[in-house]
Motif scaffolding. Structure first.
Motif, PDB file in Angstrom:
ATOM      1  N   ARG A   1       8.702  20.838   4.384  1.00 17.67           N
ATOM      2  CA  ARG A   1       8.157  21.225   2.830  1.00 17.67           C
ATOM      3  C   ARG A   1       7.086  22.861   3.460  1.00 17.67           C
ATOM      4  O   ARG A   1       6.765  23.810   2.604  1.00 17.67           O
ATOM      5  CB  ARG A   1       7.034  20.108   1.770  1.00 17.67           C
ATOM      6  CG  ARG A   1       8.319  19.317   2.039  1.00 17.67           C
ATOM      7  CD  ARG A   1       7.836  18.445   0.415  1.00 17.67           C
ATOM      8  NE  ARG A   1       8.702  17.426   0.080  1.00 17.67           N
ATOM      9  CZ  ARG A   1       9.041  17.751  -0.754  1.00 17.67           C
ATOM     10  NH1 ARG A   1       9.249  18.795  -1.005  1.00 17.67           N
ATOM     11  NH2 ARG A   1      10.271  16.253  -1.409  1.00 17.67           N
TER      12      ARG A   1
ATOM     13  N   ASP B   1       8.542  22.876  -2.608  1.00 14.50           N
ATOM     14  CA  ASP B   1       8.093  21.715  -3.362  1.00 14.50           C
ATOM     15  C   ASP B   1       8.811  20.903  -4.477  1.00 14.50           C
ATOM     16  O   ASP B   1       9.376  20.373  -5.069  1.00 14.50           O
ATOM     17  CB  ASP B   1       6.894  22.464  -4.669  1.00 14.50           C
ATOM     18  CG  ASP B   1       5.896  22.655  -4.303  1.00 14.50           C
ATOM     19  OD1 ASP B   1       4.953  21.609  -3.399  1.00 14.50           O
ATOM     20  OD2 ASP B   1       5.075  23.255  -5.144  1.00 14.50           O
TER      21      ASP B   1
ATOM     22  N   TYR C   1      12.265  18.389  -5.887  1.00 14.79           N
ATOM     23  CA  TYR C   1      12.321  17.024  -5.385  1.00 14.79           C
ATOM     24  C   TYR C   1      13.189  16.701  -4.096  1.00 14.79           C
ATOM     25  O   TYR C   1      14.420  17.492  -4.443  1.00 14.79           O
ATOM     26  CB  TYR C   1      12.563  16.349  -6.813  1.00 14.79           C
ATOM     27  CG  TYR C   1      13.117  15.155  -7.158  1.00 14.79           C
ATOM     28  CD1 TYR C   1      11.909  13.933  -6.532  1.00 14.79           C
ATOM     29  CD2 TYR C   1      14.127  14.371  -6.942  1.00 14.79           C
ATOM     30  CE1 TYR C   1      11.777  12.791  -6.473  1.00 14.79           C
ATOM     31  CE2 TYR C   1      14.369  13.067  -6.223  1.00 14.79           C
ATOM     32  CZ  TYR C   1      12.868  12.406  -6.284  1.00 14.79           C
ATOM     33  OH  TYR C   1      13.644  10.853  -6.751  1.00 14.79           O
TER      34      TYR C   1
ATOM     35  N   THR D   1       2.671  11.581   0.742  1.00 16.46           N
ATOM     36  CA  THR D   1       3.441  13.285  -0.004  1.00 16.46           C
ATOM     37  C   THR D   1       1.886  13.988   0.323  1.00 16.46           C
ATOM     38  O   THR D   1       0.770  13.100   0.814  1.00 16.46           O
ATOM     39  CB  THR D   1       3.502  11.985  -1.885  1.00 16.46           C
ATOM     40  OG1 THR D   1       1.954  12.116  -2.239  1.00 16.46           O
ATOM     41  CG2 THR D   1       4.526  11.216  -1.923  1.00 16.46           C
TER      42      THR D   1
ATOM     43  N   SER E   1       0.516  16.886  -2.105  1.00 12.70           N
ATOM     44  CA  SER E   1      -0.048  18.119  -2.943  1.00 12.70           C
ATOM     45  C   SER E   1      -0.817  18.924  -3.089  1.00 12.70           C
ATOM     46  O   SER E   1      -1.640  18.838  -2.584  1.00 12.70           O
ATOM     47  CB  SER E   1      -0.455  17.185  -4.702  1.00 12.70           C
ATOM     48  OG  SER E   1      -1.483  16.784  -4.271  1.00 12.70           O
TER      49      SER E   1
ATOM     50  N   GLN F   1       7.123  13.007  -4.327  1.00 10.98           N
ATOM     51  CA  GLN F   1       7.638  14.240  -3.923  1.00 10.98           C
ATOM     52  C   GLN F   1       6.968  13.453  -2.684  1.00 10.98           C
ATOM     53  O   GLN F   1       6.140  14.442  -1.409  1.00 10.98           O
ATOM     54  CB  GLN F   1       6.970  15.555  -3.918  1.00 10.98           C
ATOM     55  CG  GLN F   1       7.399  16.822  -3.133  1.00 10.98           C
ATOM     56  CD  GLN F   1       6.733  17.890  -3.587  1.00 10.98           C
ATOM     57  OE1 GLN F   1       5.837  18.132  -2.596  1.00 10.98           O
ATOM     58  NE2 GLN F   1       6.828  18.580  -4.736  1.00 10.98           N
TER      59      GLN F   1
END
Length: 259
Positions: free
Chosen positions: A130, A144, A146, A197, A199, A237
């Protein structure tokens, strides 16, 4: 033995073996190498913003390298973990600046490269790329998009034995050493038990882990641990996903239920 994973508990649990085949596009000579790994880093599919590795269906067809390596992902609207694994084990044509020295032709030739899994670990860890960095554009970014991931995963299609059968069809094909035995030591059925995940931005963010214990999911957010519904996990995610062999997962669940 290289990649046996006998040195510590972490390697005994997470260590597997990857197989890399590089095939000469002129004579078909194939160079094979094996490397131990404790996780597999996956590119997001191209239509989801990940860079990924590109492949040309026309080039692969002309070289008779396995046909199903060229099939596009049917679920083109949403990036999936299975789609990423298919891309990881798909044959790709190496660029003209990456010609490899063919021992049979005795010169550098255009080639095809294909990855596969020779030996599965007890726990398979998948890392999604990512965070992208471009030295040409001199920029970095976080992807970002999905990623849809299954709660049950069959790893059989991505094993070296399966890919070799697909490549050679019904013909007799060569296994290096104990190739068949290496893929049959453990079950190919896995169950999801943890999702990590991320964020936030590339330079600042927060990690949260979702953990499955006795068929109940928990959200681990620093010092706070709370129960969550399965739907919350499915919508997360995913940055890292951990799958344990199904036989081991249900055995452990039974032990916890009787204790």
């Amino acid at each position: 033995m290289q990649g046996s994973g006998d040195c510590c508990i972490a390697h005994r649990v997470f260590s597997g073996i990857l197989r890399s085949d590089v095939m000469c596009m002129v004579c078909g000579f194939t160079s094979t190498t094996y490397d131990p790994c404790v996780d597999i880093s996956l590119d997001l599919e191209p239509n989801q913003g990940g860079s990924g590795k590109s492949s040309s269906a026309k080039s692969l067809n002309s070289c008779n390298f396995e046909a199903d390596c060229m099939r596009p992902n049917q679920n083109c609207g949403i990036s999936t973990l299975k789609g990423c694994l298919e891309r990881f084990t798909r044959a790709e044509k190496l660029g003209s600046d990456q010609k490899f020295y063919c021992q049979k032709c005795q010169v550098r030739q255009e080639s095809l490269k294909q990855m596969s899994i020779r030996k599965l670990p007890l726990v398979s860890c998948f890392h999604v790329k990512r965070f992208e960095h471009s030295s040409i554009r001199k920029m970095s970014r976080k992807v970002d998009s999905y990623l849809q991931f299954p709660f049950s995963l069959d790893m059989a299609p991505y094993l070296s034995s399966s890919i070799l059968r697909s490549r050679f069809g019904n013909r007799i094909f060569p296994f290096d050493g104990d190739e068949q035995d290496a893929s049959n030591d453990l079950s190919t059925e896995f169950e999801l038990f943890a999702v990590v995940t991320h964020s936030g931005r590339l330079d600042a963010g927060h990690y949260v882990t979702y953990l499955r214990l006795s068929n109940q999911w928990y959200k681990c957010d620093d010092a706070w641990i709370t129960q969550v519904n399965e739907s919350i996990v499915r919508a997360a995610q995913g940055y890292m996903m951990f799958y344990v062999q199904k036989v081991l997962y249900y055995k452990e669940s039974e032990n916890q239920g009787t204790s």
